[in-house]
Design an enzyme around this catalytic site. Structure first.
Site, PDB file in Angstrom:
ATOM      1  N   GLN A 251       1.208  -7.433   0.307  1.00 13.81           N
ATOM      2  CA  GLN A 251      -0.671  -6.507  -0.287  1.00 13.81           C
ATOM      3  C   GLN A 251      -0.337  -5.769  -1.188  1.00 13.81           C
ATOM      4  O   GLN A 251       1.014  -4.462  -0.933  1.00 13.81           O
ATOM      5  CB  GLN A 251      -0.801  -5.812   1.043  1.00 13.81           C
ATOM      6  CG  GLN A 251      -2.404  -5.454   0.957  1.00 13.81           C
ATOM      7  CD  GLN A 251      -2.742  -4.228   1.115  1.00 13.81           C
ATOM      8  OE1 GLN A 251      -2.270  -3.923   2.550  1.00 13.81           O
ATOM      9  NE2 GLN A 251      -3.870  -4.103   1.358  1.00 13.81           N
ATOM     10  N   GLY A 252      -0.412  -5.621  -2.448  1.00 11.93           N
ATOM     11  CA  GLY A 252       0.178  -4.403  -3.463  1.00 11.93           C
ATOM     12  C   GLY A 252      -1.127  -3.936  -4.109  1.00 11.93           C
ATOM     13  O   GLY A 252      -1.123  -3.723  -4.711  1.00 11.93           O
TER      14      GLY A 252
ATOM     15  N   SER B  40       4.537  -4.432   2.525  1.00 11.32           N
ATOM     16  CA  SER B  40       5.053  -5.112   3.736  1.00 11.32           C
ATOM     17  C   SER B  40       5.117  -6.375   3.869  1.00 11.32           C
ATOM     18  O   SER B  40       4.462  -7.260   2.574  1.00 11.32           O
ATOM     19  CB  SER B  40       3.672  -4.899   4.565  1.00 11.32           C
ATOM     20  OG  SER B  40       3.711  -3.383   5.406  1.00 11.32           O
TER      21      SER B  40
ATOM     22  N   GLU C   2      -9.216  -6.588   6.212  1.00  9.23           N
ATOM     23  CA  GLU C   2      -7.629  -5.449   6.853  1.00  9.23           C
ATOM     24  C   GLU C   2      -8.392  -4.961   8.018  1.00  9.23           C
ATOM     25  O   GLU C   2      -7.856  -4.875   8.797  1.00  9.23           O
ATOM     26  CB  GLU C   2      -7.524  -5.304   5.991  1.00  9.23           C
ATOM     27  CG  GLU C   2      -6.262  -4.483   6.004  1.00  9.23           C
ATOM     28  CD  GLU C   2      -5.342  -3.808   5.233  1.00  9.23           C
ATOM     29  OE1 GLU C   2      -5.506  -3.696   4.149  1.00  9.23           O
ATOM     30  OE2 GLU C   2      -4.124  -3.554   5.697  1.00  9.23           O
TER      31      GLU C   2
HETATM   32  C1  FAD Z   1       3.483   0.775   8.443  1.00 10.58           C
HETATM   33  C2  FAD Z   1       2.819   0.306   7.297  1.00 10.58           C
HETATM   34  C3  FAD Z   1       2.160  -0.612   6.061  1.00 10.58           C
HETATM   35  C4  FAD Z   1       2.297  -0.339   5.494  1.00 10.58           C
HETATM   36  N1  FAD Z   1       1.632  -1.683   4.796  1.00 10.58           N
HETATM   37  C5  FAD Z   1       1.351  -1.567   2.711  1.00 10.58           C
HETATM   38  C6  FAD Z   1       0.904  -3.492   2.523  1.00 10.58           C
HETATM   39  O1  FAD Z   1       1.702  -3.536   2.704  1.00 10.58           O
HETATM   40  N2  FAD Z   1       0.950  -2.485   1.322  1.00 10.58           N
HETATM   41  C7  FAD Z   1       0.106  -1.699   0.900  1.00 10.58           C
HETATM   42  O2  FAD Z   1      -0.450  -1.762  -0.411  1.00 10.58           O
HETATM   43  N3  FAD Z   1       0.655  -0.034   1.472  1.00 10.58           N
HETATM   44  C8  FAD Z   1       0.586  -0.311   2.772  1.00 10.58           C
HETATM   45  N4  FAD Z   1       0.587   0.769   3.754  1.00 10.58           N
HETATM   46  C9  FAD Z   1       0.138   2.220   3.141  1.00 10.58           C
HETATM   47  C10 FAD Z   1      -0.947   2.925   3.596  1.00 10.58           C
HETATM   48  O3  FAD Z   1      -2.767   1.858   2.870  1.00 10.58           O
HETATM   49  C11 FAD Z   1      -1.341   4.358   2.730  1.00 10.58           C
HETATM   50  O4  FAD Z   1      -0.081   4.991   3.554  1.00 10.58           O
HETATM   51  C12 FAD Z   1      -2.288   4.853   3.421  1.00 10.58           C
HETATM   52  O5  FAD Z   1      -3.402   4.302   2.987  1.00 10.58           O
HETATM   53  C13 FAD Z   1      -2.116   6.510   3.402  1.00 10.58           C
HETATM   54  O6  FAD Z   1      -1.894   6.486   2.069  1.00 10.58           O
HETATM   55  P1  FAD Z   1      -0.544   7.311   1.370  1.00 10.58           P
HETATM   56  O7  FAD Z   1       0.258   7.238   2.076  1.00 10.58           O
HETATM   57  O8  FAD Z   1      -0.530   7.929   0.036  1.00 10.58           O
HETATM   58  O9  FAD Z   1      -1.247   9.145   2.218  1.00 10.58           O
HETATM   59  P2  FAD Z   1      -2.630  10.574   1.226  1.00 10.58           P
HETATM   60  O10 FAD Z   1      -3.458   9.450   0.662  1.00 10.58           O
HETATM   61  O11 FAD Z   1      -1.240  10.815   0.229  1.00 10.58           O
HETATM   62  O12 FAD Z   1      -2.836  10.870   2.642  1.00 10.58           O
HETATM   63  C14 FAD Z   1      -2.456  12.137   3.206  1.00 10.58           C
HETATM   64  C15 FAD Z   1      -2.771  12.368   4.556  1.00 10.58           C
HETATM   65  O13 FAD Z   1      -4.176  13.389   3.848  1.00 10.58           O
HETATM   66  C16 FAD Z   1      -5.577  12.872   3.877  1.00 10.58           C
HETATM   67  N5  FAD Z   1      -6.856  12.690   3.479  1.00 10.58           N
HETATM   68  C17 FAD Z   1      -6.405  12.117   1.855  1.00 10.58           C
HETATM   69  N6  FAD Z   1      -7.008  12.400   1.247  1.00 10.58           N
HETATM   70  C18 FAD Z   1      -8.144  12.036   2.452  1.00 10.58           C
HETATM   71  C19 FAD Z   1      -9.960  12.421   2.233  1.00 10.58           C
HETATM   72  N7  FAD Z   1     -10.401  12.145   1.051  1.00 10.58           N
HETATM   73  N8  FAD Z   1     -10.345  13.133   2.977  1.00 10.58           N
HETATM   74  C20 FAD Z   1      -9.646  13.304   4.524  1.00 10.58           C
HETATM   75  N9  FAD Z   1      -8.173  13.241   4.615  1.00 10.58           N
HETATM   76  C21 FAD Z   1      -7.888  13.279   2.828  1.00 10.58           C
HETATM   77  C22 FAD Z   1      -4.289  11.387   5.187  1.00 10.58           C
HETATM   78  O14 FAD Z   1      -5.685  11.140   6.099  1.00 10.58           O
HETATM   79  C23 FAD Z   1      -3.294  11.710   4.977  1.00 10.58           C
HETATM   80  O15 FAD Z   1      -3.165  12.257   5.916  1.00 10.58           O
HETATM   81  C24 FAD Z   1       1.272   0.417   4.937  1.00 10.58           C
HETATM   82  C25 FAD Z   1       1.258   2.277   5.461  1.00 10.58           C
HETATM   83  C26 FAD Z   1       2.110   2.236   7.038  1.00 10.58           C
HETATM   84  C27 FAD Z   1       2.222   3.379   7.549  1.00 10.58           C
END
Ligand code: FAD
Length: 384
Positions: free
Chosen positions: A128-129, A163, A246
């Site tokens: 998933q990208g 992933s 998902e």
């Molecule tokens: C084990 C694992 C597997 C993953 N696999 C994939 C994958 O295969 N493909 C893929 O595309 N992605 C994948 N991800 C990514 C995952 O979907 C993102 O990490 C997730 O959506 C959070 O985005 P971010 O890390 O950019 O955090 P950010 O968006 O930077 O958020 C940082 C913090 O701010 C909070 N926050 C941000 N905006 C708001 C808001 N509007 N209101 C309240 N709080 C807020 C968040 O909840 C978080 O606590 C994976 C992540 C993990 C941990």
């Protein structure tokens, strides 16, 4: 709403149990999480066994190799395979649990015929990208761009936390096809072959030691226009379908696995004397009630999605929110039961505890699920 199982469902359950009893003892041991190529082969092998026995894609359409059964039958499948300790879906997670169902719901007949049977037969792995360095929770701010050139899109940008990227054949990819449109309207959903020139995959190591996900760099990668699912610039709507699967159904089998772990924890506590600790015993009891309630919620979500035609609704966010927290609490409790042994990385529970930390982030953080529940289920005012 009727959450009970029919006699035919129970017959199906009995046959499945019998089959699992025959095949599981003969399976080879699962390769370590360090070795994803071996894990890929193992996970695809298990998928092939399911396919040959008629248990792959139970609720997928018959014309793509599925069995056309009700989602309830699929729930029974998840319940029984997890109870029996059958292999986890692993590298097949994206293909089977959200890219595949999205293509089944939104793809053309040709796309369904091309991409779905190899997922069911255990021949192709998807990743998933979606996420990018500045677009996780705020997914609509993604910047990977695609411009049309004849019959291709030419894609440049980067993705992160992808992933299974290292072992994937296909990627469900979100790209920006119209930079001038409002953020949610200029996005397109593409199926990108992972062997296309211009793709660089750089593995990232998780806290638990596994190289499960990666950064993916895209430099002028050509993706045929024919690989677009949905219309150009309509990718946000298609993405909502992917995320519904998902969050709504992809983790449900794991609830049963958690209940199994809970039973094992109680047995371990009885053996090592921790059972005499009354607050700990209460925690185990509360978790037991919690996972039973989550299973009921799953049945409710499935019965709702059956009623509205197959795509899970917003209830998936309630499930995802509570499940990801309960899973962390389960493994915190496991650490208490194990005491100092809980620091031993050779123990499966220790590794599972480390990876449980990621559950409140992956597939959308708990804060984002709360926003969805507040705004779209409870109808509260928007926070921003
Ligand atoms: C084990 C694992 C597997 C993953 N696999 C994939 C994958 O295969 N493909 C893929 O595309 N992605 C994948 N991800 C990514 C995952 O979907 C993102 O990490 C997730 O959506 C959070 O985005 P971010 O890390 O950019 O955090 P950010 O968006 O930077 O958020 C940082 C913090 O701010 C909070 N926050 C941000 N905006 C708001 C808001 N509007 N209101 C309240 N709080 C807020 C968040 O909840 C978080 O606590 C994976 C992540 C993990 C941990």
């Amino acid at each position: 709403m009727d959450l009970s199982y029919s006699d035919e469902d129970e017959e199906f359950r009995a046959r499945l149990r019998e089959w699992l009893g025959e095949v599981l003892p003969g399976l080879p041991p699962k390769p370590s999480a360090d070795d994803w190529p071996a894990r890929r082969a193992y996970d695809l092998g298990w998928q092939r066994l399911l396919y040959d026995a008629g248990y792959a894609g139970l609720h997928w359409p018959v014309e793509v190799g599925g069995r056309g059964a009700t989602p309830t039958r699929h729930l029974i499948f998840l319940e029984e395979t997890e109870k029996a300790g059958a292999p986890y879906v692993g590298a097949n997670f994206v293909g089977l649990l959200h890219a595949g169902p999205t293509i089944a719901a939104e793809g053309s007949a040709g796309q369904r015929a091309r991409w779905l049977p190899p997922v069911l037969r255990g021949e192709e792995v998807w990743c998933q990208g979606f996420s990018e360095p500045d677009a996780g929770s705020d997914l609509a701010s993604l910047r990977t761009r695609a411009r049309r050139d004849g019959d291709d899109y030419v894609v440049s940008g980067s993705k992160i936390w992808t992933s299974h990227a290292e072992v994937a054949d296909w990627c469900e990819l979100l790209v920006r096809t119209d930079a001038k449109a409002p953020r949610h309207r200029g996005i397109t959903w593409l199926a990108m072959p992972m062997d296309a020139p211009g793709i660089t995959v750089r593995p990232l190591r998780t806290l638990a030691g596994s190289a499960e996900f990666a950064e993916v760099f895209l430099d002028e990668v050509r993706v045929p226009v024919a690989n677009r699912v949905g219309e150009e610039n309509d990718g946000w709507r298609v993405t909502m379908v992917t995320l519904s699967f998902e969050r709504g159904t992809a983790f449900v089998g794991e609830v049963v696995a958690c209940r199994r772990v809970l039973g094992e924890l109680a047995r371990e506590a009885r053996k090592n004397g921790r059972w005499d600790d009354v607050p700990l015993r209460r925690r185990l009891g509360r978790l037991n009630a919690e996972f039973r309630a989550l299973w009921r919620l799953t049945q409710w979500n499935v019965s709702e999605s059956e009623r509205v035609g197959g795509v899970p609704g917003m209830g998936g966010s309630v499930f995802k929110l509570r499940y990801s927290q309960a899973r962390q609490e389960l493994y915190d409790t496991a650490a208490e039961v194990l005491g100092p042994e809980g620091l031993d990385l050779g123990r499966e529970w220790t590794v599972d505890r480390l990876s449980s930390l990621s559950y409140t982030i992956a597939a959308g953080t708990s804060q984002i699920q709360r926003n969805i529940v507040a705004e779209r289920i409870l109808g509260l005012p928007k926070g921003r």
